[in-house]
Enzyme design. Structure first.
Site, PDB file in Angstrom:
ATOM      1  N   ARG A  47      12.006   3.318  -9.365  1.00 42.86           N
ATOM      2  CA  ARG A  47      10.760   3.281  -8.604  1.00 42.86           C
ATOM      3  C   ARG A  47      11.048   3.775  -7.199  1.00 42.86           C
ATOM      4  O   ARG A  47      12.201   4.053  -6.853  1.00 42.86           O
ATOM      5  CB  ARG A  47      10.083   1.891  -8.636  1.00 42.86           C
ATOM      6  CG  ARG A  47      10.944   0.690  -8.693  1.00 42.86           C
ATOM      7  CD  ARG A  47      11.855   0.474  -7.528  1.00 42.86           C
ATOM      8  NE  ARG A  47      11.145   0.499  -6.270  1.00 42.86           N
ATOM      9  CZ  ARG A  47      11.694   0.746  -5.096  1.00 42.86           C
ATOM     10  NH1 ARG A  47      12.998   0.986  -5.001  1.00 42.86           N
ATOM     11  NH2 ARG A  47      10.992   0.769  -4.000  1.00 42.86           N
ATOM     12  N   GLY A  48       9.991   3.881  -6.383  1.00 44.95           N
ATOM     13  CA  GLY A  48      10.128   4.485  -5.066  1.00 44.95           C
ATOM     14  C   GLY A  48       9.727   5.947  -5.188  1.00 44.95           C
ATOM     15  O   GLY A  48      10.218   6.654  -6.085  1.00 44.95           O
ATOM     16  N   ALA A  49       8.848   6.397  -4.298  1.00 40.78           N
ATOM     17  CA  ALA A  49       8.201   7.697  -4.488  1.00 40.78           C
ATOM     18  C   ALA A  49       9.175   8.859  -4.726  1.00 40.78           C
ATOM     19  O   ALA A  49       9.072   9.553  -5.754  1.00 40.78           O
ATOM     20  CB  ALA A  49       7.273   7.974  -3.305  1.00 40.78           C
ATOM     21  N   ARG A  90       2.704   6.940 -13.165  1.00 43.76           N
ATOM     22  CA  ARG A  90       2.278   6.167 -11.997  1.00 43.76           C
ATOM     23  C   ARG A  90       1.415   7.088 -11.118  1.00 43.76           C
ATOM     24  O   ARG A  90       1.835   8.194 -10.783  1.00 43.76           O
ATOM     25  CB  ARG A  90       3.489   5.629 -11.217  1.00 43.76           C
ATOM     26  CG  ARG A  90       4.327   4.670 -12.062  1.00 43.76           C
ATOM     27  CD  ARG A  90       5.302   3.879 -11.221  1.00 43.76           C
ATOM     28  NE  ARG A  90       4.613   2.929 -10.352  1.00 43.76           N
ATOM     29  CZ  ARG A  90       5.212   2.267  -9.371  1.00 43.76           C
ATOM     30  NH1 ARG A  90       6.498   2.479  -9.115  1.00 43.76           N
ATOM     31  NH2 ARG A  90       4.544   1.409  -8.619  1.00 43.76           N
ATOM     32  N   GLN A 199      10.442  -6.206  -4.221  1.00 42.62           N
ATOM     33  CA  GLN A 199      11.370  -5.108  -3.900  1.00 42.62           C
ATOM     34  C   GLN A 199      12.161  -5.410  -2.625  1.00 42.62           C
ATOM     35  O   GLN A 199      13.279  -4.941  -2.461  1.00 42.62           O
ATOM     36  CB  GLN A 199      10.610  -3.789  -3.714  1.00 42.62           C
ATOM     37  CG  GLN A 199      10.046  -3.185  -4.981  1.00 42.62           C
ATOM     38  CD  GLN A 199       8.616  -3.616  -5.211  1.00 42.62           C
ATOM     39  OE1 GLN A 199       8.197  -4.694  -4.799  1.00 42.62           O
ATOM     40  NE2 GLN A 199       7.850  -2.779  -5.885  1.00 42.62           N
ATOM     41  N   ASP A 240       3.969   6.310  -0.073  1.00 39.64           N
ATOM     42  CA  ASP A 240       3.829   6.919  -1.402  1.00 39.64           C
ATOM     43  C   ASP A 240       2.946   8.149  -1.379  1.00 39.64           C
ATOM     44  O   ASP A 240       3.048   9.019  -2.245  1.00 39.64           O
ATOM     45  CB  ASP A 240       3.276   5.899  -2.403  1.00 39.64           C
ATOM     46  CG  ASP A 240       4.377   4.934  -2.789  1.00 39.64           C
ATOM     47  OD1 ASP A 240       4.658   4.012  -2.000  1.00 39.64           O
ATOM     48  OD2 ASP A 240       4.988   5.142  -3.853  1.00 39.64           O
ATOM     49  N   ASN A 250       1.191   2.850   0.997  1.00 48.65           N
ATOM     50  CA  ASN A 250       2.536   2.310   0.750  1.00 48.65           C
ATOM     51  C   ASN A 250       2.356   0.978   0.028  1.00 48.65           C
ATOM     52  O   ASN A 250       1.223   0.521  -0.221  1.00 48.65           O
ATOM     53  CB  ASN A 250       3.313   2.154   2.062  1.00 48.65           C
ATOM     54  CG  ASN A 250       4.795   1.873   1.816  1.00 48.65           C
ATOM     55  OD1 ASN A 250       5.437   2.575   1.029  1.00 48.65           O
ATOM     56  ND2 ASN A 250       5.348   0.863   2.461  1.00 48.65           N
ATOM     57  N   LYS A 251       3.448   0.357  -0.290  1.00 47.35           N
ATOM     58  CA  LYS A 251       3.434  -0.887  -1.051  1.00 47.35           C
ATOM     59  C   LYS A 251       2.429  -1.896  -0.503  1.00 47.35           C
ATOM     60  O   LYS A 251       2.296  -2.043   0.716  1.00 47.35           O
ATOM     61  CB  LYS A 251       4.856  -1.471  -1.038  1.00 47.35           C
ATOM     62  CG  LYS A 251       5.060  -2.782  -1.757  1.00 47.35           C
ATOM     63  CD  LYS A 251       4.553  -2.776  -3.183  1.00 47.35           C
ATOM     64  CE  LYS A 251       5.102  -1.643  -4.023  1.00 47.35           C
ATOM     65  NZ  LYS A 251       4.344  -1.436  -5.290  1.00 47.35           N
TER      66      LYS A 251
HETATM   67  O1  MRU Z   1       6.046   0.263  -6.554  1.00 45.48           O
HETATM   68  P1  MRU Z   1       7.228   0.908  -5.900  1.00 45.48           P
HETATM   69  O2  MRU Z   1       8.427   0.020  -5.835  1.00 45.48           O
HETATM   70  O3  MRU Z   1       7.530   2.253  -6.502  1.00 45.48           O
HETATM   71  O4  MRU Z   1       6.756   1.164  -4.412  1.00 45.48           O
HETATM   72  C1  MRU Z   1       7.648   1.749  -3.515  1.00 45.48           C
HETATM   73  C2  MRU Z   1       7.124   1.870  -2.146  1.00 45.48           C
HETATM   74  O5  MRU Z   1       6.026   1.480  -1.833  1.00 45.48           O
HETATM   75  C3  MRU Z   1       8.008   2.599  -1.176  1.00 45.48           C
HETATM   76  O6  MRU Z   1       7.842   2.095   0.120  1.00 45.48           O
HETATM   77  C4  MRU Z   1       7.637   4.083  -1.179  1.00 45.48           C
HETATM   78  O7  MRU Z   1       7.623   4.579  -2.486  1.00 45.48           O
HETATM   79  C5  MRU Z   1       8.554   4.889  -0.365  1.00 45.48           C
HETATM   80  S1  MRU Z   1      10.149   4.997  -1.094  1.00 45.48           S
HETATM   81  C6  MRU Z   1      11.120   5.915  -0.081  1.00 45.48           C
END
Ligand code: MRU
Length: 358
Positions: A47-49, A90, A199, A240, A250-251
């Protein structure tokens, strides 16, 4: 300093570190089918963009490499299906669509050059590996630009995990903190646990701890208290998807942090690569917000913590641009008005394209 490696291409397939099992276990899976990679993205194994983008690119390469298509024409049909399967994982992180678009562009160029099947397979694997390599360079550049904005000493706050686990490089927000730390800044990181998926507690705390960067884990409802009393010098988070006007998804939980940061005169920064910009949408209102299963709210790692009641789980929120002090990218730092500064940075990176796979 230790840098986690969430994904790697090997001859045998795509090796992904299972982030659902961290911090208690370090388990790697080798995926040999692109559908497995799609499932791994959906189920948050990775996960993470930016890391989602790398996984999608490698998923495409895997699908093409393992395709039984006997002709280029047959492969063309399969290619569309592979991309569509990965696109359906996603919806919020635009890096996913950016990576698919880039793989698609490479494929189209190979078709135009009338390249043979074996060479197409090799070239798409090479493109996915190249995307991964670029993420590493991108993070380092974001880190260098952003580090200058962090205080020489004191507390900084982040949200979720925007570290190595989330990008395949050194991370975006955590990359900024890491570079500043390596430059000798005496930082202490406040890490909100980031319910519901944790996370912050599971991943960011793990990464910082292994990297030797001092931290204090806090629960999400302590954010306001610490921004008011904790002498926090800056907040830096990832994103994201950033719209043309600078609104940033973002999250979930990032938006209230940004509002509380402004209320307490704490600068709020976003660290994100150009691939996270979506200049095709004017504002954050058009950013699709992923709804994840309610069970991720009612349960923590499989253990029920609430009665069997309805629960909501929007996985992201959108921080309006007016709360964002600056956006760090690999091409430089964008400041308001973002409609101008982001467009200029994106143009300089020459990566603004129409995102045709959605
Ligand atoms: O749901 P996730 O864990 O994929 O969400 C991740 C985030 O919100 C991060 O802050 C974002 O993707 C940036 S990662 C460099």
């Amino acid at each position: 300093m230790y840098v986690a490696q969430p994904i790697e291409w090997i001859d045998d397939g795509v090796v992904i570190l299972d982030q659902r099992r961290l911090p208690t276990e370090e388990v790697h899976h080798t995926f040999r089918d692109y559908r497995e990679v799609a499932r791994a993205i959906r189920e948050m194994v990775i996960r993470g963009a930016p890391a989602i983008g790398v996984a999608a690119a490698m998923g495409v390469a895997l699908g093409v490499q393992n395709s039984r298509a006997a002709t280029v024409e047959a492969l063309r049909g399969e290619f569309a299906e592979i991309c569509e399967t990965l696109a359906q994982t996603r919806p919020t992180a635009v890096d996913l669509f950016w990576a698919l678009e880039r793989m698609k562009r490479r494929f189209t160029a190979l078709l135009t050059e009338k390249t043979g099947l074996d060479e197409i397979r090799r070239a798409l694997v090479a493109e996915a590996i190249q995307i991964h390599a670029e993420k590493k360079a991108t993070d380092e550049a974001i880190g260098r630009y952003g580090a200058a904005f962090l205080p020489a000493e004191g507390q900084v706050m982040t949200q979720c995990n925007a570290g190595a686990l989330a990008t395949g490089g050194i991370g975006t927000a955590l990359g900024v903190i890491r570079v500043a730390f390596e430059q000798g800044k005496k930082l202490h990181v406040l890490v909100p646990e980031t319910r519901p998926y944790l996370q912050g507690a599971r991943l960011t705390a793990w990464e910082l701890h292994r990297g030797g960067i001092p931290l204090t884990l806090i629960t999400d409802n302590m954010v306001g208290h610490f921004l008011k009393t904790g002498k926090v010098g800056a907040v830096v988070t990832g994103a994201d998807r950033v719209a043309a006007n600078g609104d940033a998804a973002n999250k979930i939980g990032t938006y209230p942090i940004a509002v509380l940061a402004k209320e307490n005169n704490v600068p709020f920064y976003i660290a994100a690569p150009i691939s996270t910009l979506d200049l095709s949408i004017a504002s954050g209102e058009r950013i699709p917000i992923e709804e994840r299963p309610a069970s991720e709210v009612t349960h923590i790692q499989g253990v029920r913590i609430a009665p069997d009641v309805p629960a909501a789980h929007p996985a992201f929120d959108v921080t309006p641009a007016r709360y964002i002090t600056a956006i760090f990218t690999e091409r430089g730092v964008a400041k308001p008005p973002y409609s101008e500064s982001l467009a200029a940075l994106a143009a300089s990176a020459q990566t603004v394209g129409t995102l045709s796979i959605r």
